[in-house]
Design a protein around this motif. Structure first.
Motif, PDB file in Angstrom:
ATOM      1  N   SER A   1       0.323  48.116  11.215  1.00 48.44           N
ATOM      2  CA  SER A   1       0.244  46.905  12.041  1.00 48.44           C
ATOM      3  C   SER A   1      -1.189  46.635  12.468  1.00 48.44           C
ATOM      4  O   SER A   1      -1.662  45.491  12.443  1.00 48.44           O
ATOM      5  CB  SER A   1       1.137  47.044  13.278  1.00 48.44           C
ATOM      6  N   ALA A   2      -1.905  47.698  12.863  1.00 42.40           N
ATOM      7  CA  ALA A   2      -3.296  47.534  13.303  1.00 42.40           C
ATOM      8  C   ALA A   2      -4.174  47.032  12.159  1.00 42.40           C
ATOM      9  O   ALA A   2      -5.025  46.151  12.353  1.00 42.40           O
ATOM     10  CB  ALA A   2      -3.817  48.868  13.846  1.00 42.40           C
ATOM     11  N   VAL A   3      -3.981  47.583  10.950  1.00 43.90           N
ATOM     12  CA  VAL A   3      -4.769  47.153   9.791  1.00 43.90           C
ATOM     13  C   VAL A   3      -4.564  45.675   9.512  1.00 43.90           C
ATOM     14  O   VAL A   3      -5.513  44.918   9.266  1.00 43.90           O
ATOM     15  CB  VAL A   3      -4.394  48.009   8.555  1.00 43.90           C
ATOM     16  N   LEU A   4      -3.308  45.245   9.551  1.00 38.92           N
ATOM     17  CA  LEU A   4      -2.999  43.845   9.213  1.00 38.92           C
ATOM     18  C   LEU A   4      -3.422  42.888  10.323  1.00 38.92           C
ATOM     19  O   LEU A   4      -3.927  41.787  10.052  1.00 38.92           O
ATOM     20  CB  LEU A   4      -1.500  43.707   8.937  1.00 38.92           C
ATOM     21  N   ARG A   5      -3.218  43.268  11.567  1.00 37.73           N
ATOM     22  CA  ARG A   5      -3.596  42.389  12.680  1.00 37.73           C
ATOM     23  C   ARG A   5      -5.107  42.194  12.729  1.00 37.73           C
ATOM     24  O   ARG A   5      -5.593  41.149  13.161  1.00 37.73           O
ATOM     25  CB  ARG A   5      -3.088  42.966  14.002  1.00 37.73           C
ATOM     26  N   GLU A   6      -5.840  43.221  12.289  1.00 40.26           N
ATOM     27  CA  GLU A   6      -7.307  43.092  12.278  1.00 40.26           C
ATOM     28  C   GLU A   6      -7.745  41.964  11.344  1.00 40.26           C
ATOM     29  O   GLU A   6      -8.780  41.347  11.557  1.00 40.26           O
ATOM     30  CB  GLU A   6      -7.930  44.430  11.841  1.00 40.26           C
ATOM     31  N   ARG A   7      -6.949  41.701  10.311  1.00 42.31           N
ATOM     32  CA  ARG A   7      -7.232  40.592   9.376  1.00 42.31           C
ATOM     33  C   ARG A   7      -6.461  39.324   9.749  1.00 42.31           C
ATOM     34  O   ARG A   7      -6.298  38.431   8.950  1.00 42.31           O
ATOM     35  CB  ARG A   7      -6.878  41.006   7.955  1.00 42.31           C
ATOM     36  N   ASN A   8      -5.980  39.297  10.990  1.00 47.99           N
ATOM     37  CA  ASN A   8      -5.351  38.093  11.544  1.00 47.99           C
ATOM     38  C   ASN A   8      -3.994  37.759  10.914  1.00 47.99           C
ATOM     39  O   ASN A   8      -3.612  36.603  10.829  1.00 47.99           O
ATOM     40  CB  ASN A   8      -6.286  36.876  11.417  1.00 47.99           C
ATOM     41  N   TYR A   9      -3.272  38.790  10.493  1.00 46.45           N
ATOM     42  CA  TYR A   9      -1.899  38.568  10.062  1.00 46.45           C
ATOM     43  C   TYR A   9      -0.972  38.654  11.269  1.00 46.45           C
ATOM     44  O   TYR A   9      -1.211  39.454  12.182  1.00 46.45           O
ATOM     45  CB  TYR A   9      -1.474  39.603   9.019  1.00 46.45           C
ATOM     46  N   ARG A  10       0.075  37.843  11.281  1.00 54.06           N
ATOM     47  CA  ARG A  10       1.117  37.980  12.297  1.00 54.06           C
ATOM     48  C   ARG A  10       2.058  39.074  11.816  1.00 54.06           C
ATOM     49  O   ARG A  10       2.587  39.011  10.711  1.00 54.06           O
ATOM     50  CB  ARG A  10       1.883  36.667  12.459  1.00 54.06           C
ATOM     51  N   VAL A  11       2.278  40.089  12.648  1.00 53.62           N
ATOM     52  CA  VAL A  11       3.014  41.280  12.217  1.00 53.62           C
ATOM     53  C   VAL A  11       4.237  41.501  13.110  1.00 53.62           C
ATOM     54  O   VAL A  11       4.152  41.413  14.334  1.00 53.62           O
ATOM     55  CB  VAL A  11       2.108  42.532  12.270  1.00 53.62           C
ATOM     56  N   ARG A  12       5.361  41.789  12.445  1.00 53.27           N
ATOM     57  CA  ARG A  12       6.560  42.264  13.132  1.00 53.27           C
ATOM     58  C   ARG A  12       6.911  43.627  12.537  1.00 53.27           C
ATOM     59  O   ARG A  12       6.884  43.787  11.308  1.00 53.27           O
ATOM     60  CB  ARG A  12       7.720  41.306  12.950  1.00 53.27           C
ATOM     61  N   ALA A  13       7.241  44.586  13.377  1.00 58.18           N
ATOM     62  CA  ALA A  13       7.524  45.937  12.896  1.00 58.18           C
ATOM     63  C   ALA A  13       8.910  46.373  13.359  1.00 58.18           C
ATOM     64  O   ALA A  13       9.263  46.215  14.536  1.00 58.18           O
ATOM     65  CB  ALA A  13       6.471  46.910  13.428  1.00 58.18           C
ATOM     66  N   VAL A  14       9.709  46.904  12.418  1.00 57.65           N
ATOM     67  CA  VAL A  14      11.065  47.392  12.742  1.00 57.65           C
ATOM     68  C   VAL A  14      11.254  48.750  12.071  1.00 57.65           C
ATOM     69  O   VAL A  14      10.654  49.032  11.028  1.00 57.65           O
ATOM     70  CB  VAL A  14      12.153  46.405  12.264  1.00 57.65           C
ATOM     71  N   PRO A  15      12.130  49.614  12.638  1.00 50.44           N
ATOM     72  CA  PRO A  15      12.256  50.993  12.129  1.00 50.44           C
ATOM     73  C   PRO A  15      13.374  51.200  11.110  1.00 50.44           C
ATOM     74  O   PRO A  15      13.582  52.356  10.701  1.00 50.44           O
ATOM     75  CB  PRO A  15      12.537  51.784  13.404  1.00 50.44           C
ATOM     76  N   SER A  16      14.114  50.179  10.706  1.00 48.56           N
ATOM     77  CA  SER A  16      15.215  50.426   9.771  1.00 48.56           C
ATOM     78  C   SER A  16      15.457  49.208   8.880  1.00 48.56           C
ATOM     79  O   SER A  16      15.075  48.073   9.224  1.00 48.56           O
ATOM     80  CB  SER A  16      16.513  50.749  10.540  1.00 48.56           C
ATOM     81  N   GLY A  17      16.127  49.452   7.742  1.00 51.01           N
ATOM     82  CA  GLY A  17      16.438  48.368   6.821  1.00 51.01           C
ATOM     83  C   GLY A  17      17.392  47.349   7.417  1.00 51.01           C
ATOM     84  O   GLY A  17      17.247  46.136   7.204  1.00 51.01           O
ATOM     85  N   ALA A  18      18.391  47.832   8.200  1.00 46.56           N
ATOM     86  CA  ALA A  18      19.354  46.920   8.814  1.00 46.56           C
ATOM     87  C   ALA A  18      18.664  45.979   9.796  1.00 46.56           C
ATOM     88  O   ALA A  18      18.942  44.770   9.831  1.00 46.56           O
ATOM     89  CB  ALA A  18      20.454  47.723   9.513  1.00 46.56           C
ATOM     90  N   MET A  19      17.740  46.535  10.589  1.00 42.45           N
ATOM     91  CA  MET A  19      17.019  45.694  11.551  1.00 42.45           C
ATOM     92  C   MET A  19      16.091  44.719  10.828  1.00 42.45           C
ATOM     93  O   MET A  19      15.863  43.603  11.293  1.00 42.45           O
ATOM     94  CB  MET A  19      16.229  46.571  12.523  1.00 42.45           C
ATOM     95  N   ALA A  20      15.556  45.147   9.683  1.00 42.24           N
ATOM     96  CA  ALA A  20      14.688  44.259   8.902  1.00 42.24           C
ATOM     97  C   ALA A  20      15.464  43.033   8.410  1.00 42.24           C
ATOM     98  O   ALA A  20      14.976  41.899   8.477  1.00 42.24           O
ATOM     99  CB  ALA A  20      14.105  45.014   7.709  1.00 42.24           C
ATOM    100  N   LEU A  21      16.688  43.267   7.918  1.00 48.68           N
ATOM    101  CA  LEU A  21      17.516  42.155   7.454  1.00 48.68           C
ATOM    102  C   LEU A  21      17.842  41.197   8.600  1.00 48.68           C
ATOM    103  O   LEU A  21      17.776  39.978   8.446  1.00 48.68           O
ATOM    104  CB  LEU A  21      18.808  42.683   6.829  1.00 48.68           C
ATOM    105  N   GLU A  22      18.162  41.760   9.760  1.00 46.51           N
ATOM    106  CA  GLU A  22      18.491  40.924  10.919  1.00 46.51           C
ATOM    107  C   GLU A  22      17.278  40.091  11.347  1.00 46.51           C
ATOM    108  O   GLU A  22      17.393  38.895  11.611  1.00 46.51           O
ATOM    109  CB  GLU A  22      18.965  41.816  12.072  1.00 46.51           C
ATOM    110  N   ALA A  23      16.104  40.752  11.400  1.00 50.69           N
ATOM    111  CA  ALA A  23      14.880  40.038  11.804  1.00 50.69           C
ATOM    112  C   ALA A  23      14.513  38.959  10.796  1.00 50.69           C
ATOM    113  O   ALA A  23      14.088  37.855  11.167  1.00 50.69           O
ATOM    114  CB  ALA A  23      13.733  41.039  11.965  1.00 50.69           C
TER     115      ALA A  23
END
Length: 377
Positions: free
Chosen positions: A22-44
């Motif tokens: 997340s830190a690497v991507l945000r440094e290049r001005n990407y909007r980042v969402r982080a989730v800990p599981s595949g099920a939560m990724a699908l929901e998000a």
């Protein structure tokens, strides 16, 4: 404020990995969402589809491969590019990642620059793909519209040929009789004259439509005293009303505003509307012409318009036909097509537009119609 480079969804069950990526991507001005599981990724993703998913492989419950397959099985999410990012570096793991639909594969530990290059590449590819899909859909829509227009024009041409053939047949019969030395009754001569008038009217209407479509409609503007113009134009309809049994109700008040316009073309527009009203109004019905002033709203606030309304108690227009009554190429498909190509309303709309005016139509089947012209004062 900088515009985000893209919306990235990161999926990893290790909090340290999530924070680092997340830190690497945000440094290049990407909007980042982080989730800990595949099920939560699908929901998000279903709540707000990202532009790219970065997916770990080894996760409890639903692993990365299963999560990728679930993304590809969802019609809304299946086009989102997925980059696998995993400590597994066996070639078979990478092959499986691509087999289930992954676009790229990054091995941990990763280089920040490598990740950024791969992310930028996939985000740009995804955007290009979406643009191509939109352009392809626009082409499909344009092609369907072109086919529809061509069909309408073909139908219109067929109807026009039919309308011309009938009067030409009458003329041909009369001329043949004259050529063979036969006696031509006065009634036949009148029919021939009516046929010539009908042919001339059709050709004039076609020419007027062509000129208006190509922006070549000649206009001669002058000052028009509205009250005297309308009184003179509508007076003859009292005789028509008496002959047809239709009540005629002209309402032309004194003191109407002076307008600038082409009098002959305004004559044509109003006469077309009143003639139509009489044509479709049965005996004992009524035709009313109202004149007044209307003030504009919105971007036209403060503007004054001369309002001319032609109201009848005729048969009305079917709701399905109402949106197309000013389209000349759809007249052949209307339910009253047997009456001819019916260019009158299309011509009215174009003559009004040439005066920078507007025309409105309201109608209810079985109860009559109301056509209103607005001409700027």
């Amino acid at each position: 404020m900088l515009v985000p480079q893209g919306d990235i969804l990161i999926v990893d069950d290790n909090p340290d990995n999530l924070d680092l990526l997340s830190a690497v991507l945000r440094e290049r001005n990407y909007r980042v969402r982080a989730v800990p599981s595949g099920a939560m990724a699908l929901e998000a993703a279903r709540r707000h589809p990202p532009e790219l998913v970065m997916l770990d492989v080894n996760m409890p419950g639903m692993d990365g491969y299963q999560a990728c397959q679930a993304f590809k099985a969802d019609p809304v999410l299946q086009r989102i590019p997925i980059i696998f990012i995993s400590a597994l570096d066996d070639p078979l793991d990478k092959v499986k990642a691509f087999h289930v639909g992954g676009r790229d594969y990054v091995t941990k530990p990763f280089s920040a620059e490598e990740v950024l290059v791969r992310v930028e590449h996939q985000v740009n590819l995804g955007r290009l793909q979406r643009e191509l899909e939109i352009q392809n859909q626009n082409l499909v829509d344009a092609n369907l519209k072109l086919k529809e227009v061509n069909t309408l024009k073909t139908n219109f041409t067929s109807m026009l040929v039919h309308d011309l053939r009938s009067p030409l047949t009458v003329l041909g019969l009369v001329l043949e009789k004259i050529k063979n030395g036969g006696t031509v009754r006065e009634e036949a001569i009148e029919k021939a004259e009516e046929s010539c008038t009908r042919i001339k009217t059709l050709l004039d209407e076609m020419l007027e439509i062509y000129r208006s479509e190509s922006g070549q409609l000649p206009m001669e503007f002058s000052e028009i005293d509205t009250t005297s113009w309308l009184s003179a134009l509508l007076a003859p309809y009292n005789l028509r009303a008496a002959a047809t049994g239709v009540e005629f109700q002209p309402a032309v008040p004194e003191g109407l505003p002076v307008i600038q316009g082409d009098r002959l073309k305004l004559d044509r527009a109003l006469v077309n509307l009143v003639d139509n009203a009489f044509k479709f109004t049965p005996r004992a019905g009524a035709v009313r012409v109202e004149a007044g002033v209307e003030f504009g709203s919105g971007v036209e606030a403060g503007m004054r318009f001369l309002r001319l309304s032609v109201i009848d108690t005729g048969r009305g227009i079917p709701a399905g036909d109402l949106p197309f009554i000013f389209d000349p190429f759809r007249q052949a498909e209307r339910s009253d097509a047997a009456r001819g190509v019916g260019l009158g309303l299309a011509i009215v709309q174009r003559l009004v537009a040439a005066h920078r005016g507007q025309i409105r139509a309201q109608s209810q089947l079985g109860f009559g119609s109301n056509f209103t012209i607005l001409i700027p004062c």
